[in-house]
Design a protein around this motif. Structure first.
Motif, PDB file in Angstrom:
ATOM      1  N   THR A   1       0.806  -1.314  -0.068  1.00 27.84           N
ATOM      2  CA  THR A   1       0.048  -0.030  -0.065  1.00 27.84           C
ATOM      3  C   THR A   1       0.766   1.206  -0.071  1.00 27.84           C
ATOM      4  N   PRO A   2       0.420   2.402  -0.422  1.00 27.27           N
ATOM      5  CA  PRO A   2       1.045   3.770  -0.264  1.00 27.27           C
ATOM      6  C   PRO A   2       1.400   4.014   1.053  1.00 27.27           C
TER       7      PRO A   2
ATOM      8  N   THR B   1      -0.593   3.687 -17.519  1.00 28.70           N
ATOM      9  CA  THR B   1      -1.451   3.492 -16.506  1.00 28.70           C
ATOM     10  C   THR B   1      -0.828   2.966 -15.428  1.00 28.70           C
ATOM     11  N   LEU B   2      -0.207   1.790 -15.811  1.00 28.44           N
ATOM     12  CA  LEU B   2       0.632   0.833 -14.524  1.00 28.44           C
ATOM     13  C   LEU B   2       1.837   1.674 -14.117  1.00 28.44           C
ATOM     14  N   LEU B   3       2.703   2.430 -14.890  1.00 29.26           N
ATOM     15  CA  LEU B   3       3.688   3.051 -14.614  1.00 29.26           C
ATOM     16  C   LEU B   3       3.434   4.344 -13.831  1.00 29.26           C
ATOM     17  N   ASP B   4       2.241   4.985 -14.275  1.00 31.56           N
ATOM     18  CA  ASP B   4       1.652   6.104 -13.420  1.00 31.56           C
ATOM     19  C   ASP B   4       1.276   5.638 -12.102  1.00 31.56           C
ATOM     20  N   TYR B   5       0.676   4.582 -11.914  1.00 26.11           N
ATOM     21  CA  TYR B   5       0.280   4.011 -10.662  1.00 26.11           C
ATOM     22  C   TYR B   5       1.762   3.779  -9.707  1.00 26.11           C
ATOM     23  N   GLY B   6       2.640   3.178 -10.487  1.00 28.74           N
ATOM     24  CA  GLY B   6       4.076   2.817  -9.654  1.00 28.74           C
ATOM     25  C   GLY B   6       4.678   4.102  -9.171  1.00 28.74           C
TER      26      GLY B   6
ATOM     27  N   ILE C   1      11.787   1.044 -10.291  1.00 29.28           N
ATOM     28  CA  ILE C   1      10.808  -0.028 -10.692  1.00 29.28           C
ATOM     29  C   ILE C   1      11.817  -1.077 -11.389  1.00 29.28           C
ATOM     30  N   PHE C   2      11.372  -2.200 -11.241  1.00 30.58           N
ATOM     31  CA  PHE C   2      12.223  -3.256 -12.083  1.00 30.58           C
ATOM     32  C   PHE C   2      11.141  -3.584 -13.124  1.00 30.58           C
TER      33      PHE C   2
END
Ligand code: CA
Length: 293
Positions: free
Chosen positions: A233-234, A265-270, A279-280
């Motif tokens: 979680t954050p 979208t996934l990268l923005d979330y990460g 990130i890996f």
């Protein structure tokens, strides 16, 4: 490493979305797109050479079952540690596949069995990266992982000690030396800091999904933590940051999006929702393009 505080891109097993994982070809392609680090998973050969390979077994990324059919153990598996490095060099490496069905794991990636690829040592990969750093003028780092130290100890081998000696010989000694050392085994990573006295930047990999009660323990010896992005979680990230730990999450794949509608979208979330420091990813080019936008 210390100077790079945000948005680190780690090429996971090289540009493994495009070429068979952990081959030098995959590393060269990853290098060319300009990530911060190239990753090396490490397992020892019988003659104590750190080999760049993800598993302690060989049969899901090589032709070992055809080349050395009588060398499996009772469990039917072929172990890296049972082969001399010169024997490992005789194997063909291919796109990852299911050893029972023969099907490749990621259907749209590099076709299984095509072209020719080999296993290589940590030393060979470092020499390629350092050579490219010289010829291009870039400064891309290495991100080695000690795989299954408990298994190695049982087999009578101190993989961490051997890897640290190789890293030191190539100038990776301190946190400023553009090398991050990672391990899932907390006891071993703590040993690397406290008993083997490594001064490298250390990342504790974890599959923990807690709010982070174990983070305090990690902060006693590690500089960062590497969680699975789906499990945390954050709040976990905030807790890690409060303890001075960087958070490098795994693994971002453009062909395994889960509930996300696109890789961006996934990268923005990460990077933005979770606030990961790094990130890996199997697709370092796409992560770098996203960060440049
Ligand atoms: Ca790894």
């Amino acid at each position: 490493m210390e100077s790079k505080s945000k948005n680190i891109v780690i090429a996971h097993r090289g540009a493994s979305g495009y070429l068979p994982e952990h081959t030098l070809a995959s590393k060269a392609m990853a290098y060319a797109v300009g990530p911060d680090f190239l990753e090396q998973d490490l397992v020892l050969s019988k003659d104590n050479v750190p080999v760049v390979i993800h598993d302690i077994h060989l049969e899901t990324v090589t032709n070992v079952a055809e080349r050395f059919p009588d060398r499996q153990r009772e469990d039917g598996r072929f172990y890296v540690i049972d082969f001399a490095f010169a024997e490992l060099k005789q194997l063909q490496v291919t796109e990852r596949f299911n050893s029972k069905t023969g099907e490749q794991v990621y259907k749209d990636r590099f076709p299984k069995g095509k072209s020719t690829f080999q296993l290589h040592s940590l030393q060979e990969e470092i020499e390629m990266i350092q050579g490219l750093n010289k010829s291009t003028g870039n400064d891309i780092g290495i991100y080695p992982e000690i795989k299954e130290p408990g298994f190695h100890h049982k087999e009578g081998k101190d993989i961490s000690k051997i890897v640290l000696e190789v890293l030191s010989a190539y100038g990776y000694i301190n946190k400023s030396d553009n090398c991050v050392l990672q391990c899932f085994d907390a006891k071993e990573l703590k040993r690397i800091r406290k008993e083997l006295n490594s001064a490298l930047f250390l990342v504790q990999l974890t599959e923990s999904n807690g709010a982070g009660s174990e983070l305090k323990n990690y902060a006693e010896y590690a500089d960062g933590v590497g969680p699975w992005y789906k499990q945390i979680t954050p709040e976990y990230v905030r807790n890690a940051h409060d303890l001075g730990l960087k958070v490098h999450a795994f693994t971002f794949r453009a062909d395994d999006l889960g509930e996300f509608e696109s890789f961006d979208t996934l990268l923005d979330y990460g990077f933005n929702t979770m606030n990961f420091d790094g990130i890996f990813t199997d697709f370092p080019d796409k992560a770098i393009q996203f960060l440049e936008k």
